[in-house]
Design a protein around this motif. Structure first.
Motif, PDB file in Angstrom:
ATOM      1  N   ILE A   1       6.530  -7.487 -10.696  1.00 52.66           N
ATOM      2  CA  ILE A   1       5.167  -7.455 -10.172  1.00 52.66           C
ATOM      3  C   ILE A   1       5.253  -7.658  -8.664  1.00 52.66           C
ATOM      4  O   ILE A   1       5.924  -8.573  -8.188  1.00 52.66           O
ATOM      5  CB  ILE A   1       4.292  -8.573 -10.779  1.00 52.66           C
ATOM      6  N   TYR A   2       4.560  -6.806  -7.926  1.00 54.07           N
ATOM      7  CA  TYR A   2       4.458  -6.951  -6.480  1.00 54.07           C
ATOM      8  C   TYR A   2       3.095  -7.552  -6.156  1.00 54.07           C
ATOM      9  O   TYR A   2       2.077  -7.104  -6.675  1.00 54.07           O
ATOM     10  CB  TYR A   2       4.576  -5.597  -5.772  1.00 54.07           C
ATOM     11  N   LEU A   3       3.095  -8.553  -5.289  1.00 59.64           N
ATOM     12  CA  LEU A   3       1.852  -9.164  -4.822  1.00 59.64           C
ATOM     13  C   LEU A   3       1.812  -9.110  -3.299  1.00 59.64           C
ATOM     14  O   LEU A   3       2.840  -9.280  -2.638  1.00 59.64           O
ATOM     15  CB  LEU A   3       1.755 -10.629  -5.252  1.00 59.64           C
ATOM     16  N   SER A   4       0.634  -8.907  -2.771  1.00 59.30           N
ATOM     17  CA  SER A   4       0.457  -8.947  -1.325  1.00 59.30           C
ATOM     18  C   SER A   4       0.638 -10.380  -0.832  1.00 59.30           C
ATOM     19  O   SER A   4       0.206 -11.337  -1.490  1.00 59.30           O
ATOM     20  CB  SER A   4      -0.947  -8.463  -0.959  1.00 59.30           C
ATOM     21  N   GLU A   5       1.246 -10.523   0.324  1.00 60.54           N
ATOM     22  CA  GLU A   5       1.394 -11.846   0.933  1.00 60.54           C
ATOM     23  C   GLU A   5       0.050 -12.457   1.307  1.00 60.54           C
ATOM     24  O   GLU A   5      -0.030 -13.657   1.576  1.00 60.54           O
ATOM     25  CB  GLU A   5       2.271 -11.759   2.199  1.00 60.54           C
ATOM     26  N   THR A   6      -0.998 -11.653   1.278  1.00 61.97           N
ATOM     27  CA  THR A   6      -2.328 -12.151   1.654  1.00 61.97           C
ATOM     28  C   THR A   6      -3.002 -12.938   0.537  1.00 61.97           C
ATOM     29  O   THR A   6      -4.035 -13.553   0.765  1.00 61.97           O
ATOM     30  CB  THR A   6      -3.254 -10.993   2.072  1.00 61.97           C
ATOM     31  N   ILE A   7      -2.445 -12.904  -0.680  1.00 60.41           N
ATOM     32  CA  ILE A   7      -3.086 -13.644  -1.767  1.00 60.41           C
ATOM     33  C   ILE A   7      -2.315 -14.921  -2.070  1.00 60.41           C
ATOM     34  O   ILE A   7      -1.124 -15.030  -1.795  1.00 60.41           O
ATOM     35  CB  ILE A   7      -3.288 -12.786  -3.041  1.00 60.41           C
ATOM     36  N   ASN A   8      -3.022 -15.882  -2.667  1.00 57.57           N
ATOM     37  CA  ASN A   8      -2.434 -17.181  -2.952  1.00 57.57           C
ATOM     38  C   ASN A   8      -2.911 -17.669  -4.326  1.00 57.57           C
ATOM     39  O   ASN A   8      -3.898 -18.401  -4.414  1.00 57.57           O
ATOM     40  CB  ASN A   8      -2.811 -18.177  -1.848  1.00 57.57           C
ATOM     41  N   PRO A   9      -2.221 -17.267  -5.392  1.00 57.09           N
ATOM     42  CA  PRO A   9      -2.654 -17.663  -6.747  1.00 57.09           C
ATOM     43  C   PRO A   9      -2.631 -19.166  -6.997  1.00 57.09           C
ATOM     44  O   PRO A   9      -3.311 -19.635  -7.892  1.00 57.09           O
ATOM     45  CB  PRO A   9      -1.646 -16.953  -7.664  1.00 57.09           C
ATOM     46  N   GLU A  10      -1.858 -19.918  -6.201  1.00 56.66           N
ATOM     47  CA  GLU A  10      -1.808 -21.370  -6.398  1.00 56.66           C
ATOM     48  C   GLU A  10      -3.100 -22.055  -5.964  1.00 56.66           C
ATOM     49  O   GLU A  10      -3.460 -23.096  -6.502  1.00 56.66           O
ATOM     50  CB  GLU A  10      -0.639 -22.000  -5.633  1.00 56.66           C
ATOM     51  N   LYS A  11      -3.797 -21.472  -5.005  1.00 55.74           N
ATOM     52  CA  LYS A  11      -4.974 -22.131  -4.436  1.00 55.74           C
ATOM     53  C   LYS A  11      -6.295 -21.396  -4.671  1.00 55.74           C
ATOM     54  O   LYS A  11      -7.350 -21.980  -4.520  1.00 55.74           O
ATOM     55  CB  LYS A  11      -4.776 -22.326  -2.929  1.00 55.74           C
TER      56      LYS A  11
ATOM     57  N   ALA B   1       0.832  -1.204   0.000  1.00 52.57           N
ATOM     58  CA  ALA B   1       0.000   0.000   0.000  1.00 52.57           C
ATOM     59  C   ALA B   1       0.867   1.254   0.000  1.00 52.57           C
ATOM     60  O   ALA B   1       0.599   2.205  -0.731  1.00 52.57           O
ATOM     61  CB  ALA B   1      -0.940   0.002   1.203  1.00 52.57           C
ATOM     62  N   GLU B   2       1.910   1.269   0.797  1.00 52.35           N
ATOM     63  CA  GLU B   2       2.800   2.430   0.850  1.00 52.35           C
ATOM     64  C   GLU B   2       3.515   2.615  -0.488  1.00 52.35           C
ATOM     65  O   GLU B   2       3.630   3.738  -0.992  1.00 52.35           O
ATOM     66  CB  GLU B   2       3.821   2.272   1.986  1.00 52.35           C
ATOM     67  N   LEU B   3       3.962   1.535  -1.091  1.00 54.11           N
ATOM     68  CA  LEU B   3       4.659   1.593  -2.373  1.00 54.11           C
ATOM     69  C   LEU B   3       3.748   2.104  -3.492  1.00 54.11           C
ATOM     70  O   LEU B   3       4.118   2.990  -4.257  1.00 54.11           O
ATOM     71  CB  LEU B   3       5.202   0.207  -2.732  1.00 54.11           C
ATOM     72  N   ALA B   4       2.549   1.552  -3.562  1.00 56.17           N
ATOM     73  CA  ALA B   4       1.649   1.852  -4.682  1.00 56.17           C
ATOM     74  C   ALA B   4       0.784   3.088  -4.450  1.00 56.17           C
ATOM     75  O   ALA B   4       0.556   3.862  -5.378  1.00 56.17           O
ATOM     76  CB  ALA B   4       0.757   0.647  -4.961  1.00 56.17           C
ATOM     77  N   CYS B   5       0.290   3.262  -3.238  1.00 56.10           N
ATOM     78  CA  CYS B   5      -0.683   4.322  -2.952  1.00 56.10           C
ATOM     79  C   CYS B   5      -0.109   5.481  -2.148  1.00 56.10           C
ATOM     80  O   CYS B   5      -0.740   6.522  -2.035  1.00 56.10           O
ATOM     81  CB  CYS B   5      -1.879   3.746  -2.192  1.00 56.10           C
ATOM     82  N   LYS B   6       1.029   5.255  -1.520  1.00 55.86           N
ATOM     83  CA  LYS B   6       1.653   6.262  -0.638  1.00 55.86           C
ATOM     84  C   LYS B   6       0.797   6.551   0.594  1.00 55.86           C
ATOM     85  O   LYS B   6       0.922   7.584   1.219  1.00 55.86           O
ATOM     86  CB  LYS B   6       1.963   7.569  -1.379  1.00 55.86           C
ATOM     87  N   ARG B   7      -0.118   5.629   0.911  1.00 52.39           N
ATOM     88  CA  ARG B   7      -1.015   5.745   2.056  1.00 52.39           C
ATOM     89  C   ARG B   7      -1.690   4.389   2.235  1.00 52.39           C
ATOM     90  O   ARG B   7      -1.607   3.533   1.343  1.00 52.39           O
ATOM     91  CB  ARG B   7      -2.067   6.824   1.819  1.00 52.39           C
ATOM     92  N   PRO B   8      -2.371   4.152   3.339  1.00 53.52           N
ATOM     93  CA  PRO B   8      -3.104   2.887   3.474  1.00 53.52           C
ATOM     94  C   PRO B   8      -4.164   2.740   2.375  1.00 53.52           C
ATOM     95  O   PRO B   8      -4.883   3.691   2.070  1.00 53.52           O
ATOM     96  CB  PRO B   8      -3.758   3.007   4.859  1.00 53.52           C
ATOM     97  N   CYS B   9      -4.200   1.591   1.751  1.00 50.07           N
ATOM     98  CA  CYS B   9      -5.215   1.296   0.731  1.00 50.07           C
ATOM     99  C   CYS B   9      -5.371  -0.220   0.649  1.00 50.07           C
ATOM    100  O   CYS B   9      -4.590  -0.961   1.235  1.00 50.07           O
ATOM    101  CB  CYS B   9      -4.843   1.909  -0.622  1.00 50.07           C
ATOM    102  N   GLU B  10      -6.357  -0.675  -0.075  1.00 54.31           N
ATOM    103  CA  GLU B  10      -6.678  -2.107  -0.128  1.00 54.31           C
ATOM    104  C   GLU B  10      -6.024  -2.828  -1.304  1.00 54.31           C
ATOM    105  O   GLU B  10      -6.448  -3.907  -1.682  1.00 54.31           O
ATOM    106  CB  GLU B  10      -8.189  -2.291  -0.183  1.00 54.31           C
ATOM    107  N   ILE B  11      -4.973  -2.267  -1.872  1.00 59.44           N
ATOM    108  CA  ILE B  11      -4.329  -2.852  -3.044  1.00 59.44           C
ATOM    109  C   ILE B  11      -3.761  -4.242  -2.735  1.00 59.44           C
ATOM    110  O   ILE B  11      -3.262  -4.479  -1.637  1.00 59.44           O
ATOM    111  CB  ILE B  11      -3.235  -1.909  -3.584  1.00 59.44           C
ATOM    112  N   LEU B  12      -3.882  -5.157  -3.686  1.00 57.42           N
ATOM    113  CA  LEU B  12      -3.375  -6.514  -3.512  1.00 57.42           C
ATOM    114  C   LEU B  12      -2.237  -6.846  -4.466  1.00 57.42           C
ATOM    115  O   LEU B  12      -1.528  -7.838  -4.272  1.00 57.42           O
ATOM    116  CB  LEU B  12      -4.508  -7.528  -3.705  1.00 57.42           C
ATOM    117  N   ALA B  13      -2.081  -6.036  -5.518  1.00 59.00           N
ATOM    118  CA  ALA B  13      -1.026  -6.284  -6.500  1.00 59.00           C
ATOM    119  C   ALA B  13      -0.688  -4.969  -7.189  1.00 59.00           C
ATOM    120  O   ALA B  13      -1.539  -4.083  -7.302  1.00 59.00           O
ATOM    121  CB  ALA B  13      -1.484  -7.314  -7.524  1.00 59.00           C
TER     122      ALA B  13
END
Length: 147
Positions: A63-73, A41-53
């Motif tokens: 490509i940056y991905l949030s650790e909260t997502i799991n594309p394998e499952k 969120a800090e990298l992409a939005c420069k503030r808190p936001c709900e971005i996942l990638a």
């Protein structure tokens, strides 16, 4: 374990993209970096936001991905990764070069969202989007159609 399996997911998504779009150059070599959601969120939005990638502007590999997502499952998370891969293809091909930056960004985002929905539809899922941004379904939680 995540990195070993993510490479297989990436390959399958690149093949889907080359089979379902006009992005035929499959020589892309994406680099995936998982970040804590707060860091992303800090990298992409420069503030808190709900971005996942996030794919940085002009990136042809990162490509940056949030650790909260799991594309394998999770198919919805796999759709998020596909969306970001579309941006890598777009940047590599330098699409919409004659448009101003704001219009170009909007067109790239809309194309990626449409492709993400096409991909998800083959799994009986879809995303909501408006004004070039994906949205969350604010329902009762009983509707499993939306990611």
């Amino acid at each position: 374990m995540k990195i070993e399996n993510i490479n297989e997911i990436i390959l399958s998504l690149i093949l889907w993209i080359s089979s379902n779009t006009e992005y035929l150059d499959v020589s892309v070599k994406p680099e995936i970096e998982f970040l804590k959601q707060t860091e992303l969120a800090e990298l992409a939005c420069k503030r808190p936001c709900e971005i996942l990638a996030y794919t940085p502007k002009g990136s042809k590999s990162l490509i940056y991905l949030s650790e909260t997502i799991n594309p394998e499952k999770n198919i919805c998370d796999k759709g998020i990764l596909l969306h970001e891969l579309i941006h890598i293809f777009q940047n590599k091909k330098n699409i919409y070069p004659d448009f101003d930056e704001k219009t170009r960004k909007h067109m790239m985002e809309m194309e990626a969202l449409v492709m993400q929905n096409r991909f998800l539809s083959s799994y009986g899922k879809k995303i909501l989007y408006s004004n070039g941004f994906a949205g969350k379904f604010k329902g009762t939680g009983k509707n499993d159609l939306y990611c």
